[in-house]
Scaffold this motif. Structure first.
Motif, short mmCIF file in Angstrom:
data_model
loop_
_atom_site.label_atom_id
_atom_site.label_comp_id
_atom_site.label_asym_id
_atom_site.label_seq_id
_atom_site.Cartn_x
_atom_site.Cartn_y
_atom_site.Cartn_z
N LYS A 4 4.97 -12.19 -2.12
CA LYS A 4 5.87 -11.09 -1.63
C LYS A 4 6.28 -11.57 0.02
O LYS A 4 7.21 -11.22 0.78
N VAL A 5 5.21 -12.23 0.65
CA VAL A 5 5.40 -12.27 2.09
C VAL A 5 6.65 -12.95 2.82
O VAL A 5 7.30 -12.46 3.94
N GLN B 87 0.97 -1.12 0.10
CA GLN B 87 -0.07 -0.10 0.00
C GLN B 87 0.76 1.24 -0.02
O GLN B 87 0.55 2.31 -0.50
N HIS B 88 2.03 1.13 0.72
CA HIS B 88 2.83 2.33 0.65
C HIS B 88 3.98 2.38 -0.24
O HIS B 88 4.92 2.98 -0.43
N ARG B 89 3.79 1.68 -1.37
CA ARG B 89 4.66 1.51 -2.62
C ARG B 89 6.07 1.25 -2.25
O ARG B 89 7.05 1.98 -2.62
N LEU B 90 6.42 0.36 -1.42
CA LEU B 90 7.78 -0.04 -1.00
C LEU B 90 8.26 -1.22 -1.62
O LEU B 90 9.35 -1.65 -1.51
N PHE B 91 7.60 -1.37 -2.59
CA PHE B 91 8.10 -2.78 -3.55
C PHE B 91 8.24 -1.88 -5.05
O PHE B 91 7.64 -1.00 -5.37
N ASP B 92 9.65 -2.32 -5.56
CA ASP B 92 9.69 -1.85 -7.15
C ASP B 92 9.11 -2.69 -7.97
O ASP B 92 8.60 -3.68 -7.60
N ASP B 93 9.39 -2.23 -9.42
CA ASP B 93 8.68 -3.23 -10.39
C ASP B 93 8.85 -4.76 -10.35
O ASP B 93 8.14 -5.47 -10.68
N ALA B 94 10.24 -4.75 -9.99
CA ALA B 94 10.67 -6.52 -9.72
C ALA B 94 10.33 -6.96 -8.64
O ALA B 94 10.60 -8.12 -8.42
#
Ligand code: CDP
Length: 230
Positions: A103-104, A47-54
């Motif tokens: 992702k978890v 939700q806080h956009r802490l993952f990049d596209d990869a």
């Protein structure tokens, strides 16, 4: 009968939460799904956009946010089932998506995430009379738990169960996708540096590949009554 702590660990999707919930209900104990807590941190990061596209997490930013992530469980007044709340919002459905499942396990391998959640889990278990399920409950969270169970089932059986659970909820999903996710998470969980998934030496092992939920609960109750009466 004395109050005890019950730790249920095992591989992904092997029905730990179903058995832990059923046991807690039968014996009037509190049930805590520790996996839901790792899922809630993962959802927060999405939700806080802490993952990049990869799909790589920005670990430094997550560390800055970690003290702003508040997770609690509240009972649904109608169903009496525990619901996961993230910063005051019910996220019980949102934490079960394939995106979170993908992702978890990487989030759960981060040291400061585990430290924060293990501290909260230990606090929740202070008064005993608790059933907690996860990967490291009998080894790291409650190493002194009186009753420890380590659950196994074949990856095919586990993937099918997860597929059935998701399709029953109306989600469209692909069996092969789920199977790959189950196997990948097991690998990450077993090989991580901090509190890897493993059977505690004093845990009872239960292969539930061919057990019905009722047979499973009966087995757990038998173990509980034996151990709590000791
Ligand atoms: O849904 P499933 O039973 O497969 O997993 P879960 O219990 O919801 O846990 C999700 C993920 O959180 C696991 O795959 C682990 O990577 C992590 N986890 C953990 O590291 N330690 C725990 N005590 C519980 C879960």
């Amino acid at each position: 009968m004395k109050k005890i702590t019950i730790a249920i660990d095992g591989f992904s999707s092997c029905g730990k939460s179903t058995m832990a919930k059923a046991l807690a209900k039968e014996i009037g104990y509190i049930y805590i799904d520790s996996g839901a807590m790792y899922r809630a941190v993962t959802l927060y990061a999405i939700q806080h956009r802490l993952f990049d596209d990869a799909g790589e997490a920005d670990i430094a930013s997550l560390q800055e946010h970690i003290n702003q992530i508040h997770i609690e469980f509240r009972l649904d007044p109608c169903t009496q089932q525990p619901q996961t709340y993230l910063n005051g919002t019910n996220v019980e459905q949102d934490i079960r998506t394939m995106d979170v499942s993908r992702k978890v396990s990487n989030i759960a391998a981060i040291g400061f995430v585990r430290e924060a959640l293990v501290r909260q889990q230990q606090e929740m278990g202070k008064k005993k009379s608790i059933v907690m399920d996860g990967r490291d409950i009998g080894t790291a969270v409650f190493p002194d738990a009186e009753m420890k169970v380590f659950v196994t089932a074949s990856p095919e059986v586990r993937a099918q169960r997860r597929y059935d659970e998701l399709t029953a909820k109306g989600d469209t999903c692909d069996y092969q996708d789920i199977y790959n996710n189950v196997v990948t998470r097991d690998r990450i969980d077993m090989t991580r540096d901090i509190s890897p998934l493993r059977k505690a030496e004093d845990a009872l092992e239960l292969d539930n590949s061919h057990l019905t939920p009722e047979e499973q609960t009966a087995w757990l109750l038998e173990q509980f009554h034996r151990i709590a009466a000791e």
